[in-house]
Design an enzyme around this catalytic site. Structure first.
Site, short mmCIF file in Angstrom:
data_model
loop_
_atom_site.label_atom_id
_atom_site.label_comp_id
_atom_site.label_asym_id
_atom_site.label_seq_id
_atom_site.Cartn_x
_atom_site.Cartn_y
_atom_site.Cartn_z
N ILE A 59 0.68 -1.46 -0.04
CA ILE A 59 -0.35 0.09 -0.18
C ILE A 59 0.24 1.58 -0.07
CG2 ILE A 59 -0.26 0.26 2.42
CD1 ILE A 59 -2.96 0.18 1.93
N TYR A 60 1.92 0.90 0.56
CA TYR A 60 2.72 2.14 0.48
C TYR A 60 2.94 2.98 -1.32
CZ TYR A 60 5.13 0.92 4.42
OH TYR A 60 5.29 0.46 6.22
N THR A 61 2.57 4.59 -0.95
CA THR A 61 2.50 5.32 -1.62
C THR A 61 1.53 4.56 -3.10
OG1 THR A 61 4.63 4.55 -2.49
CG2 THR A 61 4.74 6.83 -1.65
#
Length: 359
Positions: A59-61
């Site tokens: 889910i990071y960036t």
């Protein structure tokens, strides 16, 4: 302890650097991260110093963090096998899709395939459960993860941000069923967040989990940018969590004093304190700029004198949930009644009177 002085993670044969490069800031998709070139420069800096452990999440960036790492590795054949690459699953990248995230079998397998695609690799060294999915039986998640190990798509399993009782349950179930147990636990831990000392860190030690603290600088509050009487320029992310309270400021004040006495930066002092805590294997560090990362990596060689470590420990002493203090202080006294055991002198908790009669 330099980055290439590797440490065994939990009850496993996997060795990682004492600092792990966290990639939450890779990509500007959330409005406050690092551009691609800066992200790649940070990866290079970390690896050139001898580091071997990189951690990201699906889910990071919006998945861009994984893509940046994957592109970096693709341009450097042979590097992939030399690093320990981990990613986390749980976060949903598909609004409205009830199976797009979480820890059900369908979600676990789909998220693994997507992460492998973005990272451009056939396997992950560590696959971390990012959070607790209350609606999914833990045995369903563990069996899906064990199947991924069997299929060769992940090597090891990790847990992140679970309650201590749920993580303990997961380990017991995995061992009982003969499935792959977890080897690491990611949790928030810093001078300003020490409540994990009550349950999580002791549980991790008991169940063979190496601890990887995240946010060791408490979203920048311990970085040196924050000081009483000065204006702090903060980011969008910082604006979401507010600013330090009075107790936080007391810790920050002492941190600045300790750092000055030790002739290091406040960030280095805070990182050195976390890295030296019992149970900690590798500290997750990240940055938005290369100069920030360089400064944080310099802390790997810092060892605070005992007196300064004690000052930081005293000012940041947390109030722990019952029965942590009872187990720590009263239980040894009740059990050993003044004897010295494992190097610790105990007291006699109850008056015995003048005689030696026992009934």
């Amino acid at each position: 302890m330099p980055l290439d002085s590797f440490v065994t993670l939990g009850r496993s044969g996997l060795r990682i650097s004492p600092y792990t490069l966290g990639a939450m800031t890779f990509g500007e998709d959330h409005g406050w991260g690092a551009p691609v070139a800066e992200s790649e420069a940070m990866i290079s800096e970390y690896l050139e110093r001898g580091g071997n452990s990189i951690a990201t999440a699906n889910i990071y960036t919006n998945g861009h963090s994984e893509k940046i790492i994957g592109d970096f590795l693709a341009a450097r054949p042979g590097l992939r096998e030399r690093i320990v690459l981990g990613s986390k699953f749980f976060g949903n990248l598909f609004p409205g899709d009830p199976n797009g995230g979480g820890a059900g079998r369908k979600a676990v397998v789909a998220q693994a395939e997507e992460s492998l695609r973005r990272l451009g690799t056939d396997y992950l060294d560590i696959y971390w459960l990012h959070n607790w999915d209350r609606g999914v039986p833990i045995d369903e998640t563990l069996r899906a993860l064990d199947d991924l190990v069997t299929a060769g798509k992940i090597r090891y399993v990790g847990l992140s941000d679970l309650p201590a009782w749920k993580a303990a349950e997961a380990q017991v179930v995995a061992h009982f069923r003969g499935w792959t147990p977890a080897i690491g636990m990611q949790l928030e831990y810093s001078l300003l967040e020490r409540t994990s000392e009550g349950e999580l860190i002791p549980m991790a030690a008991e169940h063979g989990l190496g601890v990887l603290p995240w946010s060791p600088l408490k979203s920048g509050w311990l970085s040196g940018k924050f000081a009483r009487g000065t204006d702090t320029v903060d980011t969008l992310r910082g604006g979401l969590i507010g600013g330090p309270g009075e107790q936080d400021w007391r810790v920050i004040d002492v941190l600045h004093e300790v750092a000055a006495e030790a002739a290091v930066t406040p960030a280095a002092a805070a990182l050195a304190w976390v890295a030296a805590r019992p149970g900690v294997t590798s500290v997750l560090i990240g940055a938005r700029r290369l100069d920030q990362l360089k400064a944080n990596l310099d802390a790997v060689d810092v060892e605070l004198p005992a007196g300064l470590t004690e000052r930081l420990g005293e000012v940041s002493e947390p109030a722990l949930n019952f029965p942590a203090v009872n187990n720590r202080d009263l239980a040894p006294a009740l059990a050993f009644a003044g004897a010295t055991v494992d190097g610790r002198r105990t007291t006699v908790p109850l008056p015995r009177g003048a005689g030696n009669v026992r009934y």
